[in-house]
Design an enzyme around this catalytic site. Structure first.
Site, PDB file in Angstrom:
ATOM      1  N   TYR A   1      -5.402  -9.735   2.897  1.00  0.00           N
ATOM      2  CA  TYR A   1      -5.449  -8.241   3.330  1.00  0.00           C
ATOM      3  C   TYR A   1      -5.024  -7.995   4.820  1.00  0.00           C
ATOM      4  O   TYR A   1      -5.881  -8.490   5.623  1.00  0.00           O
ATOM      5  CB  TYR A   1      -6.989  -7.739   2.841  1.00  0.00           C
TER       6      TYR A   1
ATOM      7  N   ASP B   1       0.909  -1.187   0.119  1.00  0.00           N
ATOM      8  CA  ASP B   1       0.138   0.000  -0.157  1.00  0.00           C
ATOM      9  C   ASP B   1       0.866   1.196  -0.085  1.00  0.00           C
ATOM     10  O   ASP B   1       1.941   1.402   0.473  1.00  0.00           O
ATOM     11  CB  ASP B   1      -1.000   0.105   1.025  1.00  0.00           C
TER      12      ASP B   1
ATOM     13  N   TYR C   1       4.933  -9.203   7.426  1.00  0.00           N
ATOM     14  CA  TYR C   1       4.524  -7.963   7.769  1.00  0.00           C
ATOM     15  C   TYR C   1       5.000  -7.560   9.149  1.00  0.00           C
ATOM     16  O   TYR C   1       4.944  -8.540   9.999  1.00  0.00           O
ATOM     17  CB  TYR C   1       3.152  -7.620   7.749  1.00  0.00           C
TER      18      TYR C   1
END
Ligand SMILES: [Zn+2]
Ligand SMILES: [Zn+2]
Length: 410
Positions: free
Chosen positions: A369, A231, A297
């Site tokens: 996501y 993103d 992440y």
């Protein structure tokens, strides 16, 4: 029809050069050029008929004596590619409709079974002439340069094929998109909203890497093909993200990659850095883009109300190994089809606290996501951390720390 009869019939249409005469039988025998073939056929006919042999010296009704101009076309190609660095090339040709019509008429009138088209002979003969004068090689599969001849206008159009290299990038600054975005208001034309830049964001990873690349290669453009994308507000750190850079229409090709890497890292310092690993090619781009690599992440999570670190860590752990049902998130629904997909949380744990927020490390299947895994996206993602905690939770910052490479063991 016997061959001498066919030759006689062809010559009856009008004067025909040795190239064109030979080309009507172009796939017969080997080790001959078409003009040798044509001369041979004419000599054979003269002997068979005991007629005087006359060399062709007129105007060819098929090609208009195109082949006398081969050295001139070689000059034109060399001229048109003078400022371009290349070692392999291919000649192409826009065949004048009249020439195609002429030869196709003879093929069908005489039911010829082994002719060669005008185009192949032009490409080969001009290719040989250019190669002889420049030492550069004709390459059919992946030529660096393609020169298209246009006999009608006498011009040569040059296409320079792209150069590709493979590397990984890291992005240290939030707010930079991976690739250039046109301004939403003016669609790139330039308006007050975008300060007449035409861009929604002033810089992108693509442009920060691309500017020094375009300068080094003397290229028209440079395109980043990433193994997925983060993103805009996420950083890409750790291992970096694999990418292939496509350098469009480069005037130079033998660029020192370590030197280029240093120049990119100097000009984009503090924002983006690259590690360029090797040259690549077009065939690798699709493989890279469809890369189904797992991603890791590091996120900061803010939770409503009081919650102990233990309670939080316990809740996080219940997502370990769980398959998540995710309906296309609200935030991307305008550009992606609305559907439910399943992705697995391969590994997840709370790694402490920072600035009053919980630090979470997640290893997810490609396409998971992460923001919605935490927030639940108003029930569109299930289960979610918010659902388990029975209170609202959201990601305040997100870093991608690991993307698996395109190759094993990299
Ligand atoms: Zn001809
Ligand atoms: Zn605008």
């Amino acid at each position: 029809m016997e061959m001498n009869e066919q030759v006689k019939a062809i010559l009856a249409y009008g004067e025909c050069c040795d190239h064109c005469l030979g080309r009507f039988f172009g796939k017969r025998s080997h080790g001959l050029s078409n003009d040798e073939r044509g001369r041979g056929l004419k000599i054979a006919l003269a002997l068979a008929e005991n007629q005087p042999y006359t060399k062709f010296a007129g105007s060819c009704w098929v090609c208009g004596n195109f082949f006398e101009g081969v050295p001139l076309w070689a000059d034109r190609v060399i001229d048109a590619t003078r400022d371009i660095e290349y070692s392999t090339f291919l000649i192409g040709c826009r065949v004048p409709p009249l020439v195609a019509e002429n030869e196709e008429m003879v093929w069908s009138d005489l039911s010829l079974s082994e002719p060669e088209p005008f185009k192949s002979e032009v490409n080969r003969e001009v290719g040989k002439a250019v190669s002889a004068r420049t030492g550069k090689l004709v390459e059919f599969r992946k030529p660096e340069v393609v020169a298209i001849l246009d006999p009608l206008s006498g011009s040569v159009e040059v296409q320079i094929n792209s150069v590709f290299f493979y590397g990984r990038y890291r992005k240290f600054e939030r707010g930079i998109p991976q690739t250039h975005w046109d301004c939403r208001a003016c669609k790139g034309a330039g308006c007050e909203k975008c300060n007449f830049t035409g861009a929604q964001y002033l810089d992108s990873v693509e442009e920060l890497i691309g500017r020094p690349v375009i300068a080094a290669f003397g290229a028209e453009n440079a395109v980043l093909h990433g193994a997925g994308r983060e993103d805009i507000d996420a950083r890409m750190v750790g291992t970096g993200r694999p990418f292939i850079f496509e350098v469009v229409s480069p005037k130079r090709r033998s660029i020192d990659l370590p030197g280029l890497e240093a120049e990119i890292n100097r000009t984009a310092e503090g924002r983006v850095s690259v590690a360029i690993q090797r040259w690549a090619d077009r065939a690798e781009v699709e493989t890279l883009k469809s890369n189904k690599a797992h991603k890791k992440y590091r996120i900061l999570v803010e939770v409503d109300g009081e919650l102990s670190a233990d309670e939080f860590a316990k809740a996080v752990k219940t997502l370990q190994g769980v398959t998540i049902q995710q309906r296309t998130p609200e935030r991307v629904a305008h550009r992606r089809a609305d559907k439910v997909r399943e992705r697995k949380v391969l590994d997840i744990e709370c790694a402490g606290e920072q600035d009053g927020r919980f630090v979470v490390e997640v290893l997810g299947e490609a396409g998971l996501y992460i923001k919605e895994l935490v927030s639940g996206d108003a029930g569109r993602t299930r289960p979610s951390l918010a659902e388990i905690l029975k209170r609202s939770a959201h990601v305040t910052s997100l870093d991608v720390t690991q993307v698996e490479g395109a190759q094993e063991g990299e």
